[in-house]
Motif scaffolding. Structure first.
Motif, PDB file in Angstrom:
ATOM      1  N   GLU A 101       0.844  -1.190   0.000  1.00 56.96           N
ATOM      2  CA  GLU A 101       0.000   0.000   0.000  1.00 56.96           C
ATOM      3  C   GLU A 101       0.881   1.242   0.000  1.00 56.96           C
ATOM      4  O   GLU A 101       1.994   1.214   0.515  1.00 56.96           O
ATOM      5  CB  GLU A 101      -0.927   0.031   1.237  1.00 56.96           C
ATOM      6  CG  GLU A 101      -2.041  -0.989   1.210  1.00 56.96           C
ATOM      7  CD  GLU A 101      -1.607  -2.357   1.732  1.00 56.96           C
ATOM      8  OE1 GLU A 101      -0.439  -2.502   2.151  1.00 56.96           O
ATOM      9  OE2 GLU A 101      -2.432  -3.281   1.717  1.00 56.96           O
ATOM     10  N   PRO A 102       0.369   2.349  -0.530  1.00 58.13           N
ATOM     11  CA  PRO A 102       1.206   3.566  -0.607  1.00 58.13           C
ATOM     12  C   PRO A 102       1.225   4.385   0.685  1.00 58.13           C
ATOM     13  O   PRO A 102       1.285   5.608   0.655  1.00 58.13           O
ATOM     14  CB  PRO A 102       0.534   4.346  -1.741  1.00 58.13           C
ATOM     15  CG  PRO A 102      -0.891   3.945  -1.660  1.00 58.13           C
ATOM     16  CD  PRO A 102      -0.878   2.491  -1.231  1.00 58.13           C
ATOM     17  N   TYR A 103       1.146   3.732   1.825  1.00 57.60           N
ATOM     18  CA  TYR A 103       1.190   4.446   3.100  1.00 57.60           C
ATOM     19  C   TYR A 103       1.708   3.512   4.184  1.00 57.60           C
ATOM     20  O   TYR A 103       1.755   2.302   4.011  1.00 57.60           O
ATOM     21  CB  TYR A 103      -0.192   4.992   3.483  1.00 57.60           C
ATOM     22  CG  TYR A 103      -1.263   3.935   3.564  1.00 57.60           C
ATOM     23  CD1 TYR A 103      -1.469   3.222   4.737  1.00 57.60           C
ATOM     24  CD2 TYR A 103      -2.073   3.643   2.473  1.00 57.60           C
ATOM     25  CE1 TYR A 103      -2.441   2.248   4.827  1.00 57.60           C
ATOM     26  CE2 TYR A 103      -3.049   2.673   2.547  1.00 57.60           C
ATOM     27  CZ  TYR A 103      -3.225   1.974   3.725  1.00 57.60           C
ATOM     28  OH  TYR A 103      -4.178   0.990   3.802  1.00 57.60           O
ATOM     29  N   ILE A 104       2.092   4.129   5.313  1.00 55.86           N
ATOM     30  CA  ILE A 104       2.588   3.386   6.472  1.00 55.86           C
ATOM     31  C   ILE A 104       1.688   3.731   7.643  1.00 55.86           C
ATOM     32  O   ILE A 104       1.580   4.900   8.033  1.00 55.86           O
ATOM     33  CB  ILE A 104       4.043   3.781   6.797  1.00 55.86           C
ATOM     34  CG1 ILE A 104       4.947   3.527   5.595  1.00 55.86           C
ATOM     35  CG2 ILE A 104       4.545   3.054   8.045  1.00 55.86           C
ATOM     36  CD1 ILE A 104       6.303   4.198   5.692  1.00 55.86           C
ATOM     37  N   ASP A 105       1.012   2.737   8.202  1.00 56.28           N
ATOM     38  CA  ASP A 105       0.173   2.959   9.389  1.00 56.28           C
ATOM     39  C   ASP A 105       1.056   3.143  10.608  1.00 56.28           C
ATOM     40  O   ASP A 105       2.055   2.429  10.790  1.00 56.28           O
ATOM     41  CB  ASP A 105      -0.760   1.765   9.630  1.00 56.28           C
ATOM     42  CG  ASP A 105      -1.890   1.699   8.628  1.00 56.28           C
ATOM     43  OD1 ASP A 105      -2.414   2.761   8.249  1.00 56.28           O
ATOM     44  OD2 ASP A 105      -2.263   0.569   8.224  1.00 56.28           O
ATOM     45  N   LYS A 144      -5.994   5.393  24.366  1.00 55.33           N
ATOM     46  CA  LYS A 144      -4.585   5.240  24.762  1.00 55.33           C
ATOM     47  C   LYS A 144      -3.636   5.332  23.567  1.00 55.33           C
ATOM     48  O   LYS A 144      -2.431   5.422  23.736  1.00 55.33           O
ATOM     49  CB  LYS A 144      -4.432   3.885  25.458  1.00 55.33           C
ATOM     50  CG  LYS A 144      -3.081   3.616  26.048  1.00 55.33           C
ATOM     51  CD  LYS A 144      -2.869   4.283  27.367  1.00 55.33           C
ATOM     52  CE  LYS A 144      -1.613   3.680  27.959  1.00 55.33           C
ATOM     53  NZ  LYS A 144      -0.877   4.464  28.825  1.00 55.33           N
ATOM     54  N   TYR A 145      -4.180   5.347  22.345  1.00 57.20           N
ATOM     55  CA  TYR A 145      -3.345   5.341  21.150  1.00 57.20           C
ATOM     56  C   TYR A 145      -3.806   6.378  20.132  1.00 57.20           C
ATOM     57  O   TYR A 145      -4.996   6.593  19.944  1.00 57.20           O
ATOM     58  CB  TYR A 145      -3.376   3.956  20.482  1.00 57.20           C
ATOM     59  CG  TYR A 145      -2.863   2.881  21.391  1.00 57.20           C
ATOM     60  CD1 TYR A 145      -1.503   2.646  21.511  1.00 57.20           C
ATOM     61  CD2 TYR A 145      -3.736   2.116  22.162  1.00 57.20           C
ATOM     62  CE1 TYR A 145      -1.026   1.673  22.374  1.00 57.20           C
ATOM     63  CE2 TYR A 145      -3.271   1.141  23.022  1.00 57.20           C
ATOM     64  CZ  TYR A 145      -1.913   0.926  23.124  1.00 57.20           C
ATOM     65  OH  TYR A 145      -1.439  -0.029  23.974  1.00 57.20           O
ATOM     66  N   ILE A 146      -2.832   6.981  19.468  1.00 53.77           N
ATOM     67  CA  ILE A 146      -3.100   7.864  18.338  1.00 53.77           C
ATOM     68  C   ILE A 146      -2.851   7.035  17.085  1.00 53.77           C
ATOM     69  O   ILE A 146      -1.783   6.430  16.934  1.00 53.77           O
ATOM     70  CB  ILE A 146      -2.169   9.086  18.333  1.00 53.77           C
ATOM     71  CG1 ILE A 146      -2.366   9.923  19.592  1.00 53.77           C
ATOM     72  CG2 ILE A 146      -2.409   9.929  17.072  1.00 53.77           C
ATOM     73  CD1 ILE A 146      -1.355  11.053  19.734  1.00 53.77           C
ATOM     74  N   GLU A 147      -3.839   7.003  16.206  1.00 51.85           N
ATOM     75  CA  GLU A 147      -3.715   6.280  14.954  1.00 51.85           C
ATOM     76  C   GLU A 147      -3.524   7.280  13.821  1.00 51.85           C
ATOM     77  O   GLU A 147      -4.206   8.299  13.774  1.00 51.85           O
ATOM     78  CB  GLU A 147      -4.983   5.467  14.685  1.00 51.85           C
ATOM     79  CG  GLU A 147      -5.307   4.480  15.777  1.00 51.85           C
ATOM     80  CD  GLU A 147      -6.634   3.775  15.569  1.00 51.85           C
ATOM     81  OE1 GLU A 147      -7.255   3.933  14.490  1.00 51.85           O
ATOM     82  OE2 GLU A 147      -7.052   3.059  16.484  1.00 51.85           O
ATOM     83  N   GLY A 148      -2.603   6.980  12.912  1.00 52.12           N
ATOM     84  CA  GLY A 148      -2.370   7.848  11.768  1.00 52.12           C
ATOM     85  C   GLY A 148      -1.579   7.108  10.709  1.00 52.12           C
ATOM     86  O   GLY A 148      -1.279   5.926  10.850  1.00 52.12           O
ATOM     87  N   TRP A 149      -1.235   7.823   9.668  1.00 56.91           N
ATOM     88  CA  TRP A 149      -0.432   7.223   8.612  1.00 56.91           C
ATOM     89  C   TRP A 149       0.362   8.298   7.888  1.00 56.91           C
ATOM     90  O   TRP A 149       0.034   9.474   7.960  1.00 56.91           O
ATOM     91  CB  TRP A 149      -1.297   6.443   7.618  1.00 56.91           C
ATOM     92  CG  TRP A 149      -2.380   7.252   6.970  1.00 56.91           C
ATOM     93  CD1 TRP A 149      -3.657   7.410   7.415  1.00 56.91           C
ATOM     94  CD2 TRP A 149      -2.286   8.025   5.770  1.00 56.91           C
ATOM     95  NE1 TRP A 149      -4.361   8.237   6.580  1.00 56.91           N
ATOM     96  CE2 TRP A 149      -3.550   8.626   5.546  1.00 56.91           C
ATOM     97  CE3 TRP A 149      -1.269   8.293   4.858  1.00 56.91           C
ATOM     98  CZ2 TRP A 149      -3.804   9.457   4.463  1.00 56.91           C
ATOM     99  CZ3 TRP A 149      -1.523   9.117   3.774  1.00 56.91           C
ATOM    100  CH2 TRP A 149      -2.795   9.681   3.588  1.00 56.91           C
ATOM    101  N   VAL A 150       1.413   7.852   7.242  1.00 57.45           N
ATOM    102  CA  VAL A 150       2.232   8.717   6.395  1.00 57.45           C
ATOM    103  C   VAL A 150       2.479   7.966   5.088  1.00 57.45           C
ATOM    104  O   VAL A 150       2.322   6.745   5.017  1.00 57.45           O
ATOM    105  CB  VAL A 150       3.580   9.087   7.059  1.00 57.45           C
ATOM    106  CG1 VAL A 150       3.372   9.959   8.285  1.00 57.45           C
ATOM    107  CG2 VAL A 150       4.379   7.846   7.417  1.00 57.45           C
TER     108      VAL A 150
END
Length: 134
Positions: free
Chosen positions: A23-27, A63-69
């Motif tokens: 995939e073109p992103y990193i979780d 408790k967690y921040i979810e994101g991607w780059v």
């Protein structure tokens, strides 16, 4: 008033490490030092709602921040953005608590004291002494 914990990003969630995939992103999943209240999480999510990757905190977990780059090179700037947002969100949350406490303590029926620049201006104006016309 009970002291609000100093919420910080403490690292990557060890159970969900970043992986290069097709995939073109990193979780990315970042762990917080403390689980913030649901309204703190909502404020955090609102502050970053316009960001392209829409980083978020699931309110129930909190408790967690979810994101991607898109690339590994974006991670450093992304973490700085998240750190600054966590700090800003905590400051705003503490200010809301203090305003609510002042309003609750306000038993004389007067207007609650405003905060920020408007509050400062109001206090300066209220402190002015004028000559009486005699």
């Amino acid at each position: 008033m009970e002291e609000f914990p100093d919420i910080r990003i403490t690292g990557i969630d060890e159970k969900r490490p970043p992986r290069i995939r097709k995939e073109p992103y990193i979780d990315l999943f970042f762990e917080l030092s403390h689980q913030p209240p649901a309204d703190w999480c909502r404020a955090f999510n609102e502050l970053l709602a316009q960001h392209p990757s829409k980083p978020k905190i699931v309110e129930k977990e909190g408790k967690y921040i979810e994101g991607w780059v898109r690339t590994p090179d974006e991670i450093i700037d992304f973490v700085e953005l998240l750190k600054n947002t966590v700090t800003s969100c905590t400051e705003q949350y503490i200010e809301r608590i203090m305003v609510a406490a002042r309003q609750a303590d306000n038993t004389d029926g007067s207007q609650p004291e405003e905060v920020g620049e408007q509050g400062r201006l109001n206090r300066i104006i209220a402190s002015l002494e004028f000559d009486e016309v005699g």
